[in-house]
Write an enzyme that holds these catalytic residues in place. Structure first.
Site, PDB file in Angstrom:
ATOM      1  N   TRP A  36      22.306  -9.914 -22.954  1.00 33.56           N
ATOM      2  CA  TRP A  36      22.364  -8.991 -24.104  1.00 33.56           C
ATOM      3  C   TRP A  36      21.671  -9.582 -25.346  1.00 33.56           C
ATOM      4  CZ3 TRP A  36      27.680  -5.995 -24.501  1.00 33.56           C
ATOM      5  CH2 TRP A  36      28.067  -5.563 -23.238  1.00 33.56           C
ATOM      6  N   LYS A  88      15.085 -10.024 -10.789  1.00 32.98           N
ATOM      7  CA  LYS A  88      15.365 -11.285 -11.475  1.00 32.98           C
ATOM      8  C   LYS A  88      15.984 -12.301 -10.514  1.00 32.98           C
ATOM      9  CE  LYS A  88      14.694 -12.193 -15.162  1.00 32.98           C
ATOM     10  NZ  LYS A  88      13.450 -12.694 -15.793  1.00 32.98           N
ATOM     11  N   TYR A  95      16.060  -4.044 -11.531  1.00 32.23           N
ATOM     12  CA  TYR A  95      15.742  -5.126 -12.470  1.00 32.23           C
ATOM     13  C   TYR A  95      16.525  -6.384 -12.082  1.00 32.23           C
ATOM     14  CZ  TYR A  95      16.259  -8.059 -16.647  1.00 32.23           C
ATOM     15  OH  TYR A  95      16.311  -9.139 -17.500  1.00 32.23           O
TER      16      TYR A  95
HETATM   17  N1  NDP Z   1      16.231  -9.040 -23.432  1.00 29.50           N
HETATM   18  C1  NDP Z   1      17.381  -9.418 -22.880  1.00 29.50           C
HETATM   19  O1  NDP Z   1      18.476  -8.940 -23.224  1.00 29.50           O
HETATM   20  C2  NDP Z   1      17.382 -10.459 -21.810  1.00 29.50           C
HETATM   21  C3  NDP Z   1      16.209 -10.989 -21.325  1.00 29.50           C
HETATM   22  N2  NDP Z   1      16.244 -11.917 -20.301  1.00 29.50           N
HETATM   23  C4  NDP Z   1      15.005 -12.461 -19.767  1.00 29.50           C
HETATM   24  O2  NDP Z   1      14.329 -13.183 -20.796  1.00 29.50           O
HETATM   25  C5  NDP Z   1      12.917 -13.067 -20.633  1.00 29.50           C
HETATM   26  C6  NDP Z   1      12.294 -12.622 -21.939  1.00 29.50           C
HETATM   27  O3  NDP Z   1      12.918 -11.434 -22.381  1.00 29.50           O
HETATM   28  P1  NDP Z   1      12.476 -10.711 -23.741  1.00 29.50           P
HETATM   29  O4  NDP Z   1      11.748 -11.661 -24.614  1.00 29.50           O
HETATM   30  O5  NDP Z   1      13.652  -9.992 -24.269  1.00 29.50           O
HETATM   31  O6  NDP Z   1      11.446  -9.645 -23.163  1.00 29.50           O
HETATM   32  P2  NDP Z   1      10.277  -8.851 -23.878  1.00 29.50           P
HETATM   33  O7  NDP Z   1      10.160  -7.570 -23.124  1.00 29.50           O
HETATM   34  O8  NDP Z   1      10.481  -8.830 -25.346  1.00 29.50           O
HETATM   35  O9  NDP Z   1       9.005  -9.762 -23.607  1.00 29.50           O
HETATM   36  C7  NDP Z   1       8.472  -9.910 -22.345  1.00 29.50           C
HETATM   37  C8  NDP Z   1       7.056 -10.396 -22.493  1.00 29.50           C
HETATM   38  O10 NDP Z   1       6.498 -10.553 -21.171  1.00 29.50           O
HETATM   39  C9  NDP Z   1       5.136 -10.261 -21.298  1.00 29.50           C
HETATM   40  N3  NDP Z   1       4.470  -9.913 -20.045  1.00 29.50           N
HETATM   41  C10 NDP Z   1       4.534  -8.736 -19.396  1.00 29.50           C
HETATM   42  N4  NDP Z   1       3.760  -8.777 -18.296  1.00 29.50           N
HETATM   43  C11 NDP Z   1       3.180 -10.005 -18.273  1.00 29.50           C
HETATM   44  C12 NDP Z   1       2.277 -10.647 -17.402  1.00 29.50           C
HETATM   45  N5  NDP Z   1       1.801 -10.021 -16.322  1.00 29.50           N
HETATM   46  N6  NDP Z   1       1.903 -11.908 -17.661  1.00 29.50           N
HETATM   47  C13 NDP Z   1       2.372 -12.548 -18.765  1.00 29.50           C
HETATM   48  N7  NDP Z   1       3.221 -11.985 -19.634  1.00 29.50           N
HETATM   49  C14 NDP Z   1       3.639 -10.733 -19.393  1.00 29.50           C
HETATM   50  C15 NDP Z   1       5.087  -9.074 -22.231  1.00 29.50           C
HETATM   51  O11 NDP Z   1       3.786  -8.995 -22.744  1.00 29.50           O
HETATM   52  P3  NDP Z   1       3.225  -7.727 -23.545  1.00 29.50           P
HETATM   53  O12 NDP Z   1       3.795  -7.912 -24.915  1.00 29.50           O
HETATM   54  O13 NDP Z   1       1.764  -7.900 -23.454  1.00 29.50           O
HETATM   55  O14 NDP Z   1       3.762  -6.519 -22.826  1.00 29.50           O
HETATM   56  C16 NDP Z   1       6.149  -9.414 -23.246  1.00 29.50           C
HETATM   57  O15 NDP Z   1       5.587 -10.051 -24.370  1.00 29.50           O
HETATM   58  C17 NDP Z   1      12.708 -12.095 -19.457  1.00 29.50           C
HETATM   59  O16 NDP Z   1      12.482 -12.843 -18.300  1.00 29.50           O
HETATM   60  C18 NDP Z   1      14.037 -11.367 -19.340  1.00 29.50           C
HETATM   61  O17 NDP Z   1      14.289 -10.937 -18.016  1.00 29.50           O
HETATM   62  C19 NDP Z   1      17.425 -12.351 -19.752  1.00 29.50           C
HETATM   63  C20 NDP Z   1      18.606 -11.846 -20.204  1.00 29.50           C
HETATM   64  C21 NDP Z   1      18.704 -10.894 -21.300  1.00 29.50           C
HETATM   65  C1  TDO Z   2      20.561   3.285 -26.895  1.00 30.16           C
HETATM   66  C2  TDO Z   2      21.930   3.450 -26.261  1.00 30.16           C
HETATM   67  C3  TDO Z   2      22.308   2.680 -25.190  1.00 30.16           C
HETATM   68  N1  TDO Z   2      23.523   2.843 -24.646  1.00 30.16           N
HETATM   69  C4  TDO Z   2      23.954   1.990 -23.522  1.00 30.16           C
HETATM   70  C5  TDO Z   2      23.037   1.936 -22.314  1.00 30.16           C
HETATM   71  C6  TDO Z   2      23.402   0.593 -21.714  1.00 30.16           C
HETATM   72  O1  TDO Z   2      24.555   0.732 -20.906  1.00 30.16           O
HETATM   73  C7  TDO Z   2      23.744  -0.260 -22.934  1.00 30.16           C
HETATM   74  C8  TDO Z   2      22.610  -1.177 -23.376  1.00 30.16           C
HETATM   75  O2  TDO Z   2      21.439  -0.439 -23.417  1.00 30.16           O
HETATM   76  P1  TDO Z   2      19.982  -1.078 -23.599  1.00 30.16           P
HETATM   77  O3  TDO Z   2      19.026  -0.201 -22.873  1.00 30.16           O
HETATM   78  O4  TDO Z   2      19.753  -1.339 -25.039  1.00 30.16           O
HETATM   79  O5  TDO Z   2      20.089  -2.474 -22.951  1.00 30.16           O
HETATM   80  P2  TDO Z   2      19.869  -2.982 -21.449  1.00 30.16           P
HETATM   81  O6  TDO Z   2      18.507  -2.645 -21.033  1.00 30.16           O
HETATM   82  O7  TDO Z   2      20.964  -2.614 -20.567  1.00 30.16           O
HETATM   83  O8  TDO Z   2      19.972  -4.524 -21.813  1.00 30.16           O
HETATM   84  C9  TDO Z   2      19.741  -5.485 -20.856  1.00 30.16           C
HETATM   85  O9  TDO Z   2      18.385  -5.891 -20.927  1.00 30.16           O
HETATM   86  C10 TDO Z   2      18.029  -6.756 -19.877  1.00 30.16           C
HETATM   87  C11 TDO Z   2      16.577  -7.154 -20.088  1.00 30.16           C
HETATM   88  C12 TDO Z   2      18.985  -7.859 -19.657  1.00 30.16           C
HETATM   89  O10 TDO Z   2      18.648  -8.836 -19.008  1.00 30.16           O
HETATM   90  C13 TDO Z   2      20.429  -7.665 -20.017  1.00 30.16           C
HETATM   91  O11 TDO Z   2      21.075  -8.885 -20.343  1.00 30.16           O
HETATM   92  C14 TDO Z   2      20.644  -6.672 -21.111  1.00 30.16           C
HETATM   93  O12 TDO Z   2      20.376  -7.188 -22.380  1.00 30.16           O
HETATM   94  O13 TDO Z   2      24.044   0.668 -23.986  1.00 30.16           O
HETATM   95  C15 TDO Z   2      24.431   3.781 -25.138  1.00 30.16           C
HETATM   96  O14 TDO Z   2      25.560   3.939 -24.619  1.00 30.16           O
HETATM   97  N2  TDO Z   2      24.056   4.562 -26.204  1.00 30.16           N
HETATM   98  C16 TDO Z   2      22.830   4.448 -26.787  1.00 30.16           C
HETATM   99  O15 TDO Z   2      22.522   5.196 -27.744  1.00 30.16           O
END
Ligand code: NDP
Ligand code: TDO
Length: 289
Positions: free
Chosen positions: A151, A129, A125
């Site tokens: 996060w 990115k 992942y």
């Molecule tokens: N969540 C986190 O902790 C973090 C997230 N980010 C980045 O932020 C961004 C958004 O994250 P977040 O909102 O949490 O992610 P989500 O998983 O909540 O949302 C991602 C969205 O991308 C859409 N998607 C998937 N495939 C496609 C495609 N082929 N074309 C257009 N859209 C698509 C999904 O659509 P569908 O609903 O249809 O599946 C979904 O709605 C990502 O780039 C992620 O890497 C960065 C740091 C931390």
């Molecule tokens: C559900 C769960 C997770 N964990 C751990 C696994 C992992 O190390 C950490 C977080 O787990 P999660 O799977 O929720 O999160 P994770 O997928 O690691 O979250 C990441 O998502 C992507 C999209 C990002 O870009 C990051 O910034 C970060 O937010 O907690 C436990 O220890 N116990 C649990 O019961």
């Protein structure tokens, strides 16, 4: 004013952008059904339909563990589709704000990562990115702006806080890793930051945005339990114990330390302590019932 396009309508960040959007902007939020960014042709069609001034890519493949085995799907969206999107935006002179992650870093540093620090992702992942970042900067012809964040959680979609609350309500003992350090960040605060960022006339190529402070996933879960209990979201504090990353045994390696230095973003929007933003999100969840 020319309209703005947000890609990834059904995702967490897109919902947070909508919830924080100032009324003065005209914004189209498109989901995968209307714009699948793996299709270069579809991107071109959408961008030619309206005279967009800005695109915010809030889509992404975000299943960190699944990406280890499903890496083709992760790279297709987080790298190749971003490359095509940046190319189309660059060619048309449209500014692109693209989201990236703390997981591009290897976590071997013991001080917060600065935007110019060199990524060295541990997971597929993280690698997808980083490749996406590089392509967005290379093909965006100077119009790309990367926002790395970490996060994320919010009342929307899937995230650690909502997972923890669900598990905590089942009253089972929970084990959470206490040797991965970083910064929980409210997606709503990220949304506010992005709306401020679009007003910057000459943005930097990369910004770091997170809430303030550094903690472990275990301490984060503990704070969720304590605050949720105080707000009546949980009847009693959760039965939590710390475990090591090795004991937890997730498929994807994650950085041991991935706090982001966001001092460069302070002038755009001052960040708040992660604990305060957590309470705000839990209050919203409590209101939803
Ligand atoms: N969540 C986190 O902790 C973090 C997230 N980010 C980045 O932020 C961004 C958004 O994250 P977040 O909102 O949490 O992610 P989500 O998983 O909540 O949302 C991602 C969205 O991308 C859409 N998607 C998937 N495939 C496609 C495609 N082929 N074309 C257009 N859209 C698509 C999904 O659509 P569908 O609903 O249809 O599946 C979904 O709605 C990502 O780039 C992620 O890497 C960065 C740091 C931390
Ligand atoms: C559900 C769960 C997770 N964990 C751990 C696994 C992992 O190390 C950490 C977080 O787990 P999660 O799977 O929720 O999160 P994770 O997928 O690691 O979250 C990441 O998502 C992507 C999209 C990002 O870009 C990051 O910034 C970060 O937010 O907690 C436990 O220890 N116990 C649990 O019961």
């Amino acid at each position: 004013m020319k309209p703005i396009l947000v890609i990834g309508r059904h995702g967490q960040v897109s919902h947070a952008l909508k919830a924080t959007q100032p009324d003065c902007y005209q914004v189209d939020y498109l989901g995968r059904e209307a714009l699948d960014i793996r299709s270069s042709l579809k991107i071109a069609q959408v961008l030619d339909q309206r005279d967009y001034r800005l695109v915010i890519n809030a889509s992404g493949y975000t299943q960190v563990d699944a990406a280890e085995t499903d890496s083709q799907a992760a790279f297709a969206l987080n790298h190749l589709a971003v490359k095509a999107l940046a190319g189309h935006c660059g060619k048309r002179g449209i500014r692109l704000i693209h989201l990236s992650s703390d997981y591009v870093f290897d976590g071997r540093q013991n001080k917060p990562y600065r935007p110019e620090d060199t990524p060295n992702p541990l997971s597929r992942y993280g690698e997808s990115k980083w490749r996406g970042e590089l392509a967005a900067l290379e093909y965006g012809q100077g119009h790309t702006c990367i926002v790395r964040t970490s996060w994320l959680y919010s009342p929307f979609g899937h995230n650690f806080v909502k997972t923890m609350l669900t598990l905590m309500r089942q009253c089972k003992p929970l084990k959470v890793v206490d040797d991965q350090w970083g910064t929980p960040t409210s997606a709503l605060a990220l949304g506010q930051f992005i709306w401020q960022l679009i007003q910057v006339i000459k943005p930097e190529p990369i910004y770091h945005w997170s809430d303030l402070g550094v903690t472990s996933w275990y301490e984060f879960a503990r704070q969720v339990s304590d605050s949720a209990n105080a707000l009546g979201l949980l009847d009693e504090p959760a039965n939590l114990s710390p475990i090591s990353t090795q004991e937890y045994g997730a498929a994807a390696p994650r950085p041991h330390y991935s706090a982001l230095d966001n001092s460069g973003s302070k002038g755009i929007l001052p960040a708040k302590r992660w604990q305060d933003n957590l309470i705000q999100v839990l209050q919203l969840l409590a209101k939803e019932g």
